[in-house]
Design a protein around this motif. Structure first.
Motif, mmCIF file in Angstrom:
data_model
loop_
_atom_site.group_PDB
_atom_site.id
_atom_site.type_symbol
_atom_site.label_atom_id
_atom_site.label_comp_id
_atom_site.label_asym_id
_atom_site.label_seq_id
_atom_site.Cartn_x
_atom_site.Cartn_y
_atom_site.Cartn_z
ATOM 1 N N HIS A 1 1.427 -3.818 9.800
ATOM 2 C CA HIS A 1 2.388 -2.833 9.335
ATOM 3 C C HIS A 1 1.688 -1.703 8.581
ATOM 4 O O HIS A 1 0.475 -1.733 8.359
ATOM 5 C CB HIS A 1 3.419 -3.491 8.414
ATOM 6 C CG HIS A 1 4.233 -4.553 9.089
ATOM 7 N ND1 HIS A 1 4.942 -4.336 10.235
ATOM 8 C CD2 HIS A 1 4.428 -5.865 8.763
ATOM 9 C CE1 HIS A 1 5.570 -5.444 10.590
ATOM 10 N NE2 HIS A 1 5.252 -6.399 9.724
ATOM 11 N N THR B 1 11.400 -13.556 9.154
ATOM 12 C CA THR B 1 10.526 -12.562 8.550
ATOM 13 C C THR B 1 11.286 -11.273 8.322
ATOM 14 O O THR B 1 12.002 -10.809 9.185
ATOM 15 C CB THR B 1 9.320 -12.281 9.467
ATOM 16 O OG1 THR B 1 8.595 -13.476 9.625
ATOM 17 C CG2 THR B 1 8.421 -11.213 8.885
ATOM 18 N N GLN B 2 11.106 -10.713 7.142
ATOM 19 C CA GLN B 2 11.662 -9.407 6.843
ATOM 20 C C GLN B 2 10.559 -8.538 6.280
ATOM 21 O O GLN B 2 9.661 -9.018 5.617
ATOM 22 C CB GLN B 2 12.754 -9.505 5.767
ATOM 23 C CG GLN B 2 13.895 -10.393 6.071
ATOM 24 C CD GLN B 2 14.744 -10.500 4.834
ATOM 25 O OE1 GLN B 2 15.086 -9.507 4.211
ATOM 26 N NE2 GLN B 2 15.061 -11.709 4.454
ATOM 27 N N ASP B 3 10.671 -7.251 6.519
ATOM 28 C CA ASP B 3 9.683 -6.311 5.993
ATOM 29 C C ASP B 3 10.401 -5.184 5.272
ATOM 30 O O ASP B 3 11.550 -4.899 5.537
ATOM 31 C CB ASP B 3 8.841 -5.709 7.120
ATOM 32 C CG ASP B 3 8.192 -6.779 7.958
ATOM 33 O OD1 ASP B 3 7.623 -7.707 7.372
ATOM 34 O OD2 ASP B 3 8.278 -6.676 9.194
ATOM 35 N N PRO C 1 5.439 -9.078 14.954
ATOM 36 C CA PRO C 1 4.763 -9.460 13.715
ATOM 37 C C PRO C 1 3.413 -10.097 13.997
ATOM 38 O O PRO C 1 3.191 -10.678 15.051
ATOM 39 C CB PRO C 1 5.731 -10.458 13.075
ATOM 40 C CG PRO C 1 6.538 -10.970 14.203
ATOM 41 C CD PRO C 1 6.613 -9.882 15.227
ATOM 42 N N SER D 1 6.603 -7.970 3.142
ATOM 43 C CA SER D 1 7.236 -8.873 4.106
ATOM 44 C C SER D 1 7.602 -10.161 3.394
ATOM 45 O O SER D 1 6.854 -10.647 2.545
ATOM 46 C CB SER D 1 6.282 -9.210 5.250
ATOM 47 O OG SER D 1 5.870 -8.061 5.936
ATOM 48 N N SER E 1 10.277 -6.449 12.282
ATOM 49 C CA SER E 1 9.142 -6.093 13.121
ATOM 50 C C SER E 1 9.290 -6.758 14.483
ATOM 51 O O SER E 1 9.512 -7.959 14.579
ATOM 52 C CB SER E 1 7.836 -6.561 12.469
ATOM 53 O OG SER E 1 6.767 -6.423 13.358
ATOM 54 N N ARG F 1 -0.476 -7.875 8.631
ATOM 55 C CA ARG F 1 0.525 -8.209 9.645
ATOM 56 C C ARG F 1 0.724 -7.064 10.632
ATOM 57 O O ARG F 1 1.603 -7.110 11.481
ATOM 58 C CB ARG F 1 1.858 -8.557 8.974
ATOM 59 C CG ARG F 1 1.785 -9.818 8.124
ATOM 60 C CD ARG F 1 3.058 -10.072 7.339
ATOM 61 N NE ARG F 1 4.267 -9.875 8.129
ATOM 62 C CZ ARG F 1 4.742 -10.731 9.034
ATOM 63 N NH1 ARG F 1 4.077 -11.852 9.298
ATOM 64 N NH2 ARG F 1 5.850 -10.476 9.693
#
Length: 198
Positions: free
Chosen positions: A73, A195-197, A182, A79, A179, A71
């Motif tokens: 990162h 979405t969370q990271d 993303p 994520s 992000s 993704r």
């Protein structure tokens, strides 16, 4: 009399012979030592996409797929993604039944089923080592992805009780880092929402 199906599925996906792609199966192995609460079915599907597609049709309310997904990162970043589920279209050509790309598995499950799919979440880890072809057999996780396995287990122990109590809950990863750009990387359109990271 049959035992009622668990309301929640945690599915590890990935190829154990392709370096960091083994993240999902490694998380499932780690859960053997630190089991999730009752009411959860935990299974390593490896690269058996057809098996997972049929499993998703078995009456679960929620499914959490655990996989490596590029993704953009830092390697080892976790994520949490809620992909947009495909519509069921009986008239469309059957989706690809081979391989384990989550988008294809969801499309195949939608094609095979005659009802709604469960809510699907993807707990993804940013890989560091990604073999480029079928000839690249590289067993073993990179250091940052290996370290992320324990964090994924911890995240699942936080997420799963919340999802069992409320299948519509929005579980949080610790230390979220949203992000700005993303990279869904093969997931269905709409995966950037929620979405969370970390």
């Amino acid at each position: 009399m049959t035992t009622p199906l668990a309301p929640l599925l945690v599915a590890g996906v990935g190829n154990i012979f392709l370096a960091d792609d083994a993240f999902g199966p490694e998380v499932i192995r780690a859960l053997d030592r630190c089991p999730l609460p009752p009411g959860v079915r935990v299974k390593d599907f490896g690269i058996r996409g057809l098996d997972l597609a049929y499993e998703l049709l078995d009456g679960y309310r929620t499914a959490v797929l655990v996989d490596a997904a590029p993704r953009g990162h830092r390697p080892g970043t976790l994520s949490l993604i809620e992909p947009e589920l495909p519509a069921t279209t009986a008239a469309a050509a059957p989706p690809e039944a081979h391989g384990m790309d989550p988008a294809r598995v969801l499309a195949l499950a939608a094609h095979l089923g005659d009802g709604p799919l469960p809510r699907v979440l993807l707990l993804a880890c940013e890989p560091e080592v990604r073999p480029t072809g079928d000839e690249d057999v590289t067993a073993g996780l990179s250091a940052p992805v290996r370290e992320a396995v324990d964090r994924a287990v911890t995240a699942l122990h936080t997420m799963v009780p919340a999802l069992l109590a409320d299948p519509a809950a929005t579980p949080r990863l610790g230390r979220p880092e949203e992000s700005a750009e993303p990279c869904p990387a093969g997931l269905p359109h709409g995966t950037t929402d929620g979405t969370q990271d970390r």
